[in-house]
Enzyme design. Structure first.
Site, PDB file in Angstrom:
ATOM      1  N   HIS A  43       0.871  -1.191   0.000  1.00  0.00           N
ATOM      2  CA  HIS A  43       0.000   0.000   0.000  1.00  0.00           C
ATOM      3  C   HIS A  43       0.898   1.228   0.000  1.00  0.00           C
ATOM      4  O   HIS A  43       1.281   1.732   1.065  1.00  0.00           O
ATOM      5  CB  HIS A  43      -0.902  -0.018   1.235  1.00  0.00           C
ATOM      6  CG  HIS A  43      -1.916   1.085   1.247  1.00  0.00           C
ATOM      7  ND1 HIS A  43      -3.125   0.969   1.892  1.00  0.00           N
ATOM      8  CD2 HIS A  43      -1.905   2.339   0.710  1.00  0.00           C
ATOM      9  CE1 HIS A  43      -3.820   2.087   1.742  1.00  0.00           C
ATOM     10  NE2 HIS A  43      -3.090   2.935   1.028  1.00  0.00           N
ATOM     11  N   ARG A  45       1.567   4.845   0.175  1.00  0.00           N
ATOM     12  CA  ARG A  45       0.833   6.056   0.547  1.00  0.00           C
ATOM     13  C   ARG A  45       1.577   7.298   0.056  1.00  0.00           C
ATOM     14  O   ARG A  45       2.785   7.240  -0.190  1.00  0.00           O
ATOM     15  CB  ARG A  45       0.628   6.102   2.060  1.00  0.00           C
ATOM     16  CG  ARG A  45      -0.263   4.966   2.572  1.00  0.00           C
ATOM     17  CD  ARG A  45      -0.453   5.029   4.071  1.00  0.00           C
ATOM     18  NE  ARG A  45      -1.229   3.886   4.556  1.00  0.00           N
ATOM     19  CZ  ARG A  45      -2.547   3.858   4.628  1.00  0.00           C
ATOM     20  NH1 ARG A  45      -3.243   4.917   4.263  1.00  0.00           N
ATOM     21  NH2 ARG A  45      -3.175   2.783   5.085  1.00  0.00           N
ATOM     22  N   GLU A  70      -2.669  -1.761  -3.229  1.00  0.00           N
ATOM     23  CA  GLU A  70      -3.877  -1.131  -2.718  1.00  0.00           C
ATOM     24  C   GLU A  70      -3.601   0.341  -2.419  1.00  0.00           C
ATOM     25  O   GLU A  70      -2.470   0.744  -2.145  1.00  0.00           O
ATOM     26  CB  GLU A  70      -4.393  -1.844  -1.458  1.00  0.00           C
ATOM     27  CG  GLU A  70      -3.445  -1.830  -0.286  1.00  0.00           C
ATOM     28  CD  GLU A  70      -4.011  -2.583   0.915  1.00  0.00           C
ATOM     29  OE1 GLU A  70      -4.841  -3.488   0.721  1.00  0.00           O
ATOM     30  OE2 GLU A  70      -3.619  -2.247   2.047  1.00  0.00           O
ATOM     31  N   THR A 100      -4.458   3.702   8.939  1.00  0.00           N
ATOM     32  CA  THR A 100      -4.689   2.394   8.327  1.00  0.00           C
ATOM     33  C   THR A 100      -6.062   2.406   7.672  1.00  0.00           C
ATOM     34  O   THR A 100      -6.884   3.282   7.964  1.00  0.00           O
ATOM     35  CB  THR A 100      -4.607   1.266   9.383  1.00  0.00           C
ATOM     36  OG1 THR A 100      -4.694  -0.007   8.732  1.00  0.00           O
ATOM     37  CG2 THR A 100      -5.710   1.389  10.416  1.00  0.00           C
ATOM     38  N   HIS A 190      -8.000  -7.229   7.103  1.00  0.00           N
ATOM     39  CA  HIS A 190      -7.911  -6.303   8.241  1.00  0.00           C
ATOM     40  C   HIS A 190      -8.127  -7.053   9.561  1.00  0.00           C
ATOM     41  O   HIS A 190      -9.222  -7.538   9.844  1.00  0.00           O
ATOM     42  CB  HIS A 190      -8.881  -5.130   8.168  1.00  0.00           C
ATOM     43  CG  HIS A 190      -8.397  -3.952   8.977  1.00  0.00           C
ATOM     44  ND1 HIS A 190      -7.655  -2.930   8.442  1.00  0.00           N
ATOM     45  CD2 HIS A 190      -8.514  -3.671  10.291  1.00  0.00           C
ATOM     46  CE1 HIS A 190      -7.348  -2.052   9.378  1.00  0.00           C
ATOM     47  NE2 HIS A 190      -7.843  -2.481  10.515  1.00  0.00           N
ATOM     48  N   GLY A 213      -1.154  -8.486   6.970  1.00  0.00           N
ATOM     49  CA  GLY A 213       0.145  -7.870   7.160  1.00  0.00           C
ATOM     50  C   GLY A 213       0.548  -7.730   8.608  1.00  0.00           C
ATOM     51  O   GLY A 213       1.442  -8.409   9.091  1.00  0.00           O
TER      52      GLY A 213
END
Length: 238
Positions: A43, A45, A70, A100, A190, A213
């Site tokens: 991911h 960011r 993602e 998150t 999640h 993760g």
């Protein structure tokens, strides 16, 4: 078979906290695959606080299983994904500074936006997934937007699992049935861990993929990465 995609963001977070290249994110991705992971999730960011743009390009040629990126579909993110062409892109409704991904899309409110973005990825041959909660209407509008898959946000399941597994899983089972009836694939992620993963899998055996993760990397501190991946794979086969 439900695939295990290992999210390696936390590895990048540890590396960035010290600078340099320890731990080596690319090597960890290779090791995850060697130890049995079915895919790698990242991911990236905007602030690059864990996965960087360089990581994205470094990882693409070495991943031999499945590469899932993602993120929030800003123009920069869209262009990055289109240039790298992973196997799957998962859209999350995160703000740039969000800690998150802790909420799903309102796929009805953002229908036009999602349809446009999904069409761009689908045209490029990249499988699409939309991060949502278990609300029936949100699932239906994800299908209308053109998503190949949805990823169910499983924190509510994880929170309620210790006290009442059946009640915790019930809305996810119903949501999974609806997803299947609409012809979409199904992912989940999640706060899934070694305690709650097998129960979810046994009740929704048609799950295509789970992305894990934080818990997995934390478990690896005690069990080692190879043993940890094997234990998570067992949860998806028993």
């Amino acid at each position: 078979m439900t695939k295990l995609s290992v999210n390696i963001n936390k590895v990048a977070t540890l590396r960035n906290s010290r600078g340099g290249n320890v731990p080596n994110v690319v090597q960890v991705a290779k090791d995850c695959e060697r130890f049995g992971a079915d895919g790698i999730t990242i991911h990236p960011r905007p602030d690059e606080r864990h996965i960087t743009r360089k990581d994205v390009f470094d990882l693409r040629p070495i991943i031999t299983t499945e590469f899932n990126i993602e993120g929030y579909p800003s123009r920069d993110f869209i262009d990055l994904v289109l240039s790298v062409k992973p196997h799957q892109v998962t859209l999350v409704p995160d703000s740039p500074d969000q800690l998150t991904s802790n909420a799903g899309w309102n796929t009805k409110e953002h229908q036009a936006f999602l349809r446009e973005v999904l069409d761009e990825f689908n045209t490029a041959g990249i499988r699409t997934s939309v991060f949502i909660e278990t609300d029936k209407e949100m699932i239906e509008y994800a299908a209308k937007a053109g998503a190949d898959r949805v990823e169910l946000y499983t924190e509510p399941y994880a929170l309620n699992y210790p006290t009442d597994p059946a009640t915790a899983a019930a809305p996810f089972i119903e949501a999974a049935k609806l997803v299947k009836s609409l012809g979409m694939g199904l992912n989940a992620g999640h706060d899934l861990n070694l305690e709650n993963l097998n129960y979810l899998y046994n009740n929704i055996p048609w799950l295509d993929e789970v992305s894990i993760g934080h818990a997995l990397i934390s478990d690896a501190l005690y069990l080692g990465l190879e043993k940890t991946i094997q234990e998570y794979k067992k949860c998806l086969s028993e």
